[in-house]
Motif scaffolding. Structure first.
Motif, short mmCIF file in Angstrom:
data_model
loop_
_atom_site.label_atom_id
_atom_site.label_comp_id
_atom_site.label_asym_id
_atom_site.label_seq_id
_atom_site.Cartn_x
_atom_site.Cartn_y
_atom_site.Cartn_z
N LEU A 1 5.72 -27.63 -33.56
CA LEU A 1 6.13 -26.24 -33.34
C LEU A 1 7.27 -25.94 -34.30
O LEU A 1 8.43 -25.98 -33.94
CB LEU A 1 6.54 -26.05 -31.88
N MET A 2 6.91 -25.63 -35.53
CA MET A 2 7.90 -25.45 -36.58
C MET A 2 7.65 -24.16 -37.33
O MET A 2 6.51 -23.73 -37.49
CB MET A 2 7.87 -26.63 -37.55
N ALA A 3 8.72 -23.56 -37.80
CA ALA A 3 8.64 -22.31 -38.53
C ALA A 3 8.28 -22.56 -39.99
O ALA A 3 8.49 -23.65 -40.52
CB ALA A 3 9.97 -21.57 -38.45
N GLY A 4 7.76 -21.53 -40.64
CA GLY A 4 7.51 -21.61 -42.07
C GLY A 4 6.32 -22.49 -42.43
O GLY A 4 5.51 -22.87 -41.57
N THR A 5 6.23 -22.82 -43.70
CA THR A 5 5.09 -23.60 -44.20
C THR A 5 5.52 -24.89 -44.89
O THR A 5 4.67 -25.65 -45.36
CB THR A 5 4.27 -22.76 -45.22
N TRP A 6 6.83 -25.17 -44.93
CA TRP A 6 7.31 -26.32 -45.69
C TRP A 6 6.71 -27.63 -45.18
O TRP A 6 6.54 -28.58 -45.94
CB TRP A 6 8.83 -26.39 -45.61
N TRP A 7 6.39 -27.69 -43.89
CA TRP A 7 5.94 -28.93 -43.26
C TRP A 7 4.43 -29.14 -43.38
O TRP A 7 3.94 -30.20 -43.00
CB TRP A 7 6.35 -28.94 -41.78
N HIS A 8 3.69 -28.17 -43.89
CA HIS A 8 2.23 -28.26 -43.88
C HIS A 8 1.71 -29.49 -44.63
O HIS A 8 0.81 -30.19 -44.15
CB HIS A 8 1.62 -26.99 -44.48
N ALA A 9 2.26 -29.76 -45.80
CA ALA A 9 1.78 -30.91 -46.57
C ALA A 9 2.10 -32.22 -45.86
O ALA A 9 1.27 -33.14 -45.84
CB ALA A 9 2.41 -30.91 -47.96
N GLU A 10 3.28 -32.31 -45.23
CA GLU A 10 3.67 -33.54 -44.56
C GLU A 10 2.79 -33.81 -43.34
O GLU A 10 2.54 -34.97 -42.99
CB GLU A 10 5.14 -33.47 -44.15
N TYR A 11 2.32 -32.76 -42.69
CA TYR A 11 1.46 -32.91 -41.52
C TYR A 11 -0.03 -32.81 -41.89
O TYR A 11 -0.88 -32.75 -41.00
CB TYR A 11 1.80 -31.87 -40.46
N GLY A 12 -0.33 -32.76 -43.17
CA GLY A 12 -1.72 -32.79 -43.61
C GLY A 12 -2.49 -31.52 -43.32
O GLY A 12 -3.69 -31.56 -43.03
N ILE A 13 -1.82 -30.36 -43.41
CA ILE A 13 -2.49 -29.08 -43.16
C ILE A 13 -3.24 -28.65 -44.42
O ILE A 13 -2.67 -28.54 -45.50
CB ILE A 13 -1.48 -27.99 -42.77
N ASP A 14 -4.53 -28.43 -44.28
CA ASP A 14 -5.35 -27.96 -45.39
C ASP A 14 -5.12 -26.47 -45.60
O ASP A 14 -4.87 -25.72 -44.65
CB ASP A 14 -6.83 -28.22 -45.09
N VAL A 15 -5.23 -26.02 -46.86
CA VAL A 15 -4.94 -24.62 -47.16
C VAL A 15 -5.89 -23.67 -46.43
O VAL A 15 -5.56 -22.52 -46.17
CB VAL A 15 -5.02 -24.36 -48.68
N ASP A 16 -7.10 -24.14 -46.09
CA ASP A 16 -8.08 -23.29 -45.43
C ASP A 16 -8.08 -23.46 -43.91
O ASP A 16 -8.88 -22.85 -43.21
CB ASP A 16 -9.49 -23.58 -45.97
N SER B 1 -6.80 -23.31 -39.98
CA SER B 1 -6.03 -22.46 -39.09
C SER B 1 -4.89 -23.28 -38.51
O SER B 1 -5.10 -24.14 -37.65
CB SER B 1 -6.91 -21.92 -37.96
N VAL B 2 -3.67 -23.02 -39.00
CA VAL B 2 -2.51 -23.78 -38.54
C VAL B 2 -2.27 -23.54 -37.06
O VAL B 2 -2.02 -24.47 -36.28
CB VAL B 2 -1.27 -23.39 -39.36
N THR B 3 -2.39 -22.27 -36.63
CA THR B 3 -2.14 -21.94 -35.23
C THR B 3 -3.14 -22.64 -34.32
O THR B 3 -2.78 -23.13 -33.25
CB THR B 3 -2.20 -20.43 -35.01
N ARG B 4 -4.39 -22.72 -34.73
CA ARG B 4 -5.40 -23.39 -33.91
C ARG B 4 -5.07 -24.88 -33.79
O ARG B 4 -5.16 -25.45 -32.70
CB ARG B 4 -6.78 -23.23 -34.53
N ARG B 5 -4.66 -25.52 -34.88
CA ARG B 5 -4.27 -26.93 -34.83
C ARG B 5 -3.10 -27.12 -33.87
O ARG B 5 -3.08 -28.02 -33.04
CB ARG B 5 -3.89 -27.42 -36.23
N GLN B 6 -2.08 -26.28 -33.99
CA GLN B 6 -0.92 -26.38 -33.11
C GLN B 6 -1.31 -26.17 -31.65
O GLN B 6 -0.85 -26.89 -30.76
CB GLN B 6 0.15 -25.36 -33.51
#
Length: 272
Positions: free
Chosen positions: A172-187, A189-194
Motif C-alpha cells: 500500500l504505497m503511493a506513486g510508482t517508484w516501487w513498481h519495478a522493485e515489486y515486479g509490476i508490469d507496465v500493462d 493493473s496495479v490496483t487489482r494486484r494490491q
C-alpha cells in the motif's frame, strides 16, 4: 572465529554469518527478545529463528535460516514468489500463528523492549514484531516462512502487525517508484494486484469484520508512527539519520496521505 560473511539487505544493523549461525549486535532489549524467541521454540513455532546465545563479542547468536530472502532494492527486486497473493495469505497466517503461539508467554517487566522500556503485556495485547516485511522474511524450500529481525518487538495491539504487513506486502504505497522493485508490469493493473494481495493477507489472518473495520485506521497509524519513530531515532543514531536522508520518513507520510483516499480501503469490508 571462523570467517564472517556480511549479510546484505539490512538498513541499520551489521549482520554477519559464521558457519550455520548469524551474529547481530545486541542491546538492552535483547534479553526480552530472547525470552520471546525461546518461548516460541519451546512450543514448536517454526516461524522464528532459534536463539543460540551470545558470542565473545557480545553479539547475539541465532541460527542461520536457509532459503529465499525477500531483499528489496532497485538493484535486487523482490523474488517472483514474494509478489503473489499466495505468499500474502501465508504472511497473514504467519501473524495469526505467531499470536496464537504466545499463549502461556511470561513477560518479565524488568527486561525492557526497544522503543517501549519497561512495558508490560496488557490483557488485550500481544507481542508485536513491528516489521513483518518482505526484506525480513525467508521462504524455506518447503514454502514455510521465517520472519527475522526481532529488535523492535514489543507489546501492542494484535492488528499492528497486520496493518504493517498490509502496507509492506500488498503493498500500500503511493506513486510508482516501487513498481519495478515489486515486479509490476507496465500493462498490469496495479490496483487489482494490491486488492488481491490485501484480500489474501486478511483471509490468511482470518480477519473478523471488526478487524477489517479497524484496519483502515491502523494502517494509516503504522505509516505515520513509522515516520515519527525514524525521525526520533535519527537524533541519536547515524543509521536512522541516513534513512531520513534517503526520504524514508517522507515516503511513509506520503503513503499515509495516499491511503486516506484510496479506493483499496473498500477491500477491508470485503467488497473485492
Amino acid at each position: 572465529m571462523a570467517d564472517e560473511e556480511l549479510l546484505v539487505g539490512g538498513n541499520t544493523t551489521v549482520v554477519t554469518r559464521v558457519g550455520d549461525t548469524v551474529r547481530r549486535p545486541s542491546g538492552a532489549w535483547t534479553p526480552a527478545v530472547h525470552d520471546l524467541l525461546n518461548h516460541l521454540q519451546a512450543i514448536g513455532f517454526a516461524g522464528s529463528p532459534r536463539v543460540l546465545g551470545v558470542d565473545e563479542s557480545g553479539r547475539e547468536v541465532l541460527e542461520f535460516v536457509p532459503g529465499e530472502v525477500g531483499t528489496l532494492s532497485p538493484s535486487a527486486p523482490l523474488p517472483t514468489s514474494f509478489r503473489t497473493a499466495e505468499i500474502c495469505w501465508a504472511i497473514g497466517r504467519w501473524i495469526r500463528d505467531f499470536q496464537g503461539a504466545q499463549a502461556g508467554l511470561v513477560v518479565d517487566p524488568s527486561k525492557p523492549w526497544r522503543r517501549a522500556p519497561g512495558t508490560v503485556l496488557e490483557p488485550d495485547q500481544v507481542i508485536v514484531h513491528h516489521d513483518v516485511s518482505p526484506y525480513n522474511t525467508v521462504r524455506r524450500a518447503d514454502d514455510s516462512l521465517v520472519v527475522l529481525d526481532w529488535d523492535f518487538a514489543r507489546p501492542g495491539h494484535p492488528l499492528e502487525d497486520v496493518a504493517w504487513a498490509a502496507w509492506r506486502w500488498a503493498p500500500l504505497m503511493a506513486g510508482t517508484w516501487w513498481h519495478a522493485e515489486y515486479g509490476i508490469d507496465v500493462d498490469e493493473s496495479v490496483t487489482r494486484r494490491q486488492r488481491e494481495n490485501l484480500g489474501a493477507l486478511l483471509d490468511g489472518y482470518n480477519a473478523s469484520a471488526q478487524d477489517r473495520a479497524a484496519l483502515g485506521g491502523a494502517i494509516a497509524e503504522q505509516m505515520v508512527r513509522h515516520a515519527a519513530d525514524l525521525e526520533e531515532m535519527a537524533q541519536h543514531d547515524a543509521a536512522f539519520a541516513e534513512l531520513i536522508e534517503r526520504d524514508y520518513a517522507r515516503a511513509a507520510r506520503a503513503d499515509a496521505a495516499w491511503w486516506a483516499s484510496s479506493s483499496l480501503r473498500a477491500t477491508l469490508s470485503g467488497d473485492h
